[in-house]
Design a protein around this motif. Structure first.
Motif, PDB file in Angstrom:
ATOM      1  N   GLU A   1       0.523  23.368   0.904  1.00 53.78           N
ATOM      2  CA  GLU A   1       0.589  24.283   2.051  1.00 53.78           C
ATOM      3  C   GLU A   1      -0.825  24.631   2.533  1.00 53.78           C
ATOM      4  OE1 GLU A   1       1.909  26.455   5.103  1.00 53.78           O
ATOM      5  OE2 GLU A   1       3.363  25.603   3.715  1.00 53.78           O
ATOM      6  N   ALA A   2      -1.726  24.899   1.599  1.00 56.09           N
ATOM      7  CA  ALA A   2      -3.105  25.235   1.967  1.00 56.09           C
ATOM      8  C   ALA A   2      -3.803  24.046   2.627  1.00 56.09           C
ATOM      9  CB  ALA A   2      -3.875  25.681   0.733  1.00 56.09           C
ATOM     10  N   ARG A   3      -3.516  22.853   2.155  1.00 54.94           N
ATOM     11  CA  ARG A   3      -4.193  21.657   2.678  1.00 54.94           C
ATOM     12  C   ARG A   3      -3.596  21.152   3.987  1.00 54.94           C
ATOM     13  NH1 ARG A   3      -6.127  16.387  -0.676  1.00 54.94           N
ATOM     14  NH2 ARG A   3      -6.955  15.292   1.110  1.00 54.94           N
ATOM     15  N   TYR A   4      -2.263  21.178   4.100  1.00 47.90           N
ATOM     16  CA  TYR A   4      -1.597  20.539   5.226  1.00 47.90           C
ATOM     17  C   TYR A   4      -0.829  21.498   6.135  1.00 47.90           C
ATOM     18  CZ  TYR A   4      -2.589  16.235   2.703  1.00 47.90           C
ATOM     19  OH  TYR A   4      -3.225  15.215   2.060  1.00 47.90           O
ATOM     20  N   GLY A   5      -0.864  22.773   5.853  1.00 51.82           N
ATOM     21  CA  GLY A   5      -0.013  23.741   6.540  1.00 51.82           C
ATOM     22  C   GLY A   5       0.000  23.654   8.049  1.00 51.82           C
ATOM     23  N   VAL A   6      -1.165  23.536   8.671  1.00 51.86           N
ATOM     24  CA  VAL A   6      -1.213  23.495  10.133  1.00 51.86           C
ATOM     25  C   VAL A   6      -1.344  22.066  10.652  1.00 51.86           C
ATOM     26  CG1 VAL A   6      -2.150  25.812  10.344  1.00 51.86           C
ATOM     27  CG2 VAL A   6      -3.710  23.878  10.188  1.00 51.86           C
ATOM     28  N   ARG A   7      -1.386  21.090   9.754  1.00 50.89           N
ATOM     29  CA  ARG A   7      -1.633  19.703  10.152  1.00 50.89           C
ATOM     30  C   ARG A   7      -0.398  18.814  10.137  1.00 50.89           C
ATOM     31  NH1 ARG A   7      -5.756  17.540   6.123  1.00 50.89           N
ATOM     32  NH2 ARG A   7      -5.411  15.656   7.315  1.00 50.89           N
ATOM     33  N   VAL A   8       0.676  19.214   9.491  1.00 49.64           N
ATOM     34  CA  VAL A   8       1.817  18.318   9.340  1.00 49.64           C
ATOM     35  C   VAL A   8       2.389  17.923  10.687  1.00 49.64           C
ATOM     36  CG1 VAL A   8       2.482  19.035   7.027  1.00 49.64           C
ATOM     37  CG2 VAL A   8       3.449  20.194   8.983  1.00 49.64           C
ATOM     38  N   PRO A   9       2.893  16.710  10.770  1.00 50.89           N
ATOM     39  CA  PRO A   9       2.963  15.689   9.736  1.00 50.89           C
ATOM     40  C   PRO A   9       1.636  14.940   9.584  1.00 50.89           C
ATOM     41  CG  PRO A   9       4.016  14.908  11.732  1.00 50.89           C
ATOM     42  CD  PRO A   9       3.611  16.327  11.991  1.00 50.89           C
ATOM     43  N   VAL A  10       1.371  14.520   8.358  1.00 50.37           N
ATOM     44  CA  VAL A  10       0.174  13.747   8.021  1.00 50.37           C
ATOM     45  C   VAL A  10       0.609  12.576   7.149  1.00 50.37           C
ATOM     46  CG1 VAL A  10      -2.049  13.741   6.830  1.00 50.37           C
ATOM     47  CG2 VAL A  10      -1.332  15.781   8.094  1.00 50.37           C
ATOM     48  N   LEU A  11       0.161  11.385   7.519  1.00 49.36           N
ATOM     49  CA  LEU A  11       0.430  10.191   6.721  1.00 49.36           C
ATOM     50  C   LEU A  11      -0.827   9.868   5.925  1.00 49.36           C
ATOM     51  CD1 LEU A  11       2.579   8.006   6.160  1.00 49.36           C
ATOM     52  CD2 LEU A  11       1.460   6.626   7.915  1.00 49.36           C
ATOM     53  N   ARG A  12      -0.678   9.695   4.623  1.00 53.92           N
ATOM     54  CA  ARG A  12      -1.817   9.453   3.731  1.00 53.92           C
ATOM     55  C   ARG A  12      -1.640   8.114   3.026  1.00 53.92           C
ATOM     56  NH1 ARG A  12      -5.720  12.654   0.891  1.00 53.92           N
ATOM     57  NH2 ARG A  12      -6.172  11.787  -1.156  1.00 53.92           N
ATOM     58  N   ARG A  13      -2.715   7.311   3.059  1.00 54.02           N
ATOM     59  CA  ARG A  13      -2.728   6.055   2.319  1.00 54.02           C
ATOM     60  C   ARG A  13      -3.189   6.315   0.895  1.00 54.02           C
ATOM     61  NH1 ARG A  13      -6.178   2.828   6.643  1.00 54.02           N
ATOM     62  NH2 ARG A  13      -7.775   3.491   5.180  1.00 54.02           N
ATOM     63  N   ALA A  14      -2.952   5.350   0.017  1.00 51.57           N
ATOM     64  CA  ALA A  14      -3.343   5.463  -1.392  1.00 51.57           C
ATOM     65  C   ALA A  14      -4.851   5.593  -1.548  1.00 51.57           C
ATOM     66  CB  ALA A  14      -2.831   4.269  -2.184  1.00 51.57           C
TER      67      ALA A  14
ATOM     68  N   MET B   1       0.848  -1.180   0.000  1.00 48.72           N
ATOM     69  CA  MET B   1       0.000   0.000   0.000  1.00 48.72           C
ATOM     70  C   MET B   1       0.888   1.236   0.000  1.00 48.72           C
ATOM     71  SD  MET B   1      -2.546   1.350   3.014  1.00 48.72           S
ATOM     72  CE  MET B   1      -3.533  -0.092   2.847  1.00 48.72           C
ATOM     73  N   PRO B   2       0.819   2.041  -1.021  1.00 46.80           N
ATOM     74  CA  PRO B   2       1.625   3.267  -1.064  1.00 46.80           C
ATOM     75  C   PRO B   2       1.206   4.253   0.036  1.00 46.80           C
ATOM     76  CG  PRO B   2       0.844   2.697  -3.253  1.00 46.80           C
ATOM     77  CD  PRO B   2       0.132   1.807  -2.284  1.00 46.80           C
ATOM     78  N   LEU B   3       2.194   4.827   0.673  1.00 43.36           N
ATOM     79  CA  LEU B   3       1.977   5.813   1.732  1.00 43.36           C
ATOM     80  C   LEU B   3       2.758   7.070   1.401  1.00 43.36           C
ATOM     81  CD1 LEU B   3       2.627   3.483   4.784  1.00 43.36           C
ATOM     82  CD2 LEU B   3       0.400   4.316   4.031  1.00 43.36           C
ATOM     83  N   THR B   4       2.224   8.213   1.822  1.00 39.12           N
ATOM     84  CA  THR B   4       2.923   9.478   1.675  1.00 39.12           C
ATOM     85  C   THR B   4       2.904  10.195   3.010  1.00 39.12           C
ATOM     86  OG1 THR B   4       2.203   9.673  -0.622  1.00 39.12           O
ATOM     87  CG2 THR B   4       3.019  11.673   0.432  1.00 39.12           C
ATOM     88  N   LEU B   5       4.069  10.648   3.454  1.00 39.47           N
ATOM     89  CA  LEU B   5       4.166  11.460   4.657  1.00 39.47           C
ATOM     90  C   LEU B   5       4.340  12.910   4.223  1.00 39.47           C
ATOM     91  CD1 LEU B   5       4.336  11.591   7.765  1.00 39.47           C
ATOM     92  CD2 LEU B   5       6.828  11.493   7.496  1.00 39.47           C
ATOM     93  N   TYR B   6       3.343  13.718   4.527  1.00 32.40           N
ATOM     94  CA  TYR B   6       3.423  15.158   4.238  1.00 32.40           C
ATOM     95  C   TYR B   6       4.122  15.801   5.418  1.00 32.40           C
ATOM     96  CZ  TYR B   6       0.323  14.249   0.404  1.00 32.40           C
ATOM     97  OH  TYR B   6      -0.209  13.759  -0.763  1.00 32.40           O
ATOM     98  N   GLN B   7       5.160  16.588   5.100  1.00 28.74           N
ATOM     99  CA  GLN B   7       5.994  17.171   6.143  1.00 28.74           C
ATOM    100  C   GLN B   7       6.622  18.469   5.683  1.00 28.74           C
ATOM    101  OE1 GLN B   7       9.419  14.648   7.026  1.00 28.74           O
ATOM    102  NE2 GLN B   7       9.195  13.675   5.043  1.00 28.74           N
ATOM    103  N   ARG B   8       7.344  19.091   6.590  1.00 30.60           N
ATOM    104  CA  ARG B   8       8.085  20.329   6.317  1.00 30.60           C
ATOM    105  C   ARG B   8       9.573  20.087   6.576  1.00 30.60           C
ATOM    106  NH1 ARG B   8       5.232  24.902   6.064  1.00 30.60           N
ATOM    107  NH2 ARG B   8       3.133  24.970   6.902  1.00 30.60           N
ATOM    108  N   ASP B   9      10.384  20.943   5.995  1.00 29.41           N
ATOM    109  CA  ASP B   9      11.796  20.979   6.362  1.00 29.41           C
ATOM    110  C   ASP B   9      11.898  21.526   7.781  1.00 29.41           C
ATOM    111  OD1 ASP B   9      12.930  20.080   3.923  1.00 29.41           O
ATOM    112  OD2 ASP B   9      12.640  22.065   3.046  1.00 29.41           O
ATOM    113  N   ASP B  10      12.884  21.075   8.519  1.00 29.52           N
ATOM    114  CA  ASP B  10      13.149  21.586   9.872  1.00 29.52           C
ATOM    115  C   ASP B  10      11.907  21.549  10.754  1.00 29.52           C
ATOM    116  OD1 ASP B  10      15.844  22.164   9.193  1.00 29.52           O
ATOM    117  OD2 ASP B  10      15.165  24.003   8.214  1.00 29.52           O
TER     118      ASP B  10
END
Length: 74
Positions: free
Chosen positions: A41-54, A1-10
């Motif tokens: 940024e608009a979708r995840y800006g205040v929520r990171v980190p967020v892990l998303r499944r396919a 199952m592909p996963l994506t971790l949405y994150q920021r630098d630092d």
């Protein structure tokens, strides 16, 4: 199952999420850095980190190894 971790630098919380992924021995996932992407940024800006499944399901921080296991089984 592909996963994506949405994150920021630092991002300290993102580092903690990466540690949980390692603890849970999640074998593969993509990293998506939202810093230079206006849509992400608009979708995840205040929520990171967020892990998303396919399938589109998302797991917001904070999560631990057992919560992550439930999410991955879901």
């Amino acid at each position: 199952m592909p996963l994506t971790l949405y994150q920021r630098d630092d991002c300290h919380l993102c580092d903690l999420a990466l540690a949980v992924l390692a603890e849970a021995r999640v074998p593969e996932f993509e990293s998506a850095f939202i810093d230079d992407d206006d849509d992400l940024e608009a979708r995840y800006g205040v929520r990171v980190p967020v892990l998303r499944r396919a399938d589109g399901a998302e797991l917001d921080w904070p999560f631990d190894a057992s919560g992550l296991a439930r999410f991955l089984a879901g």
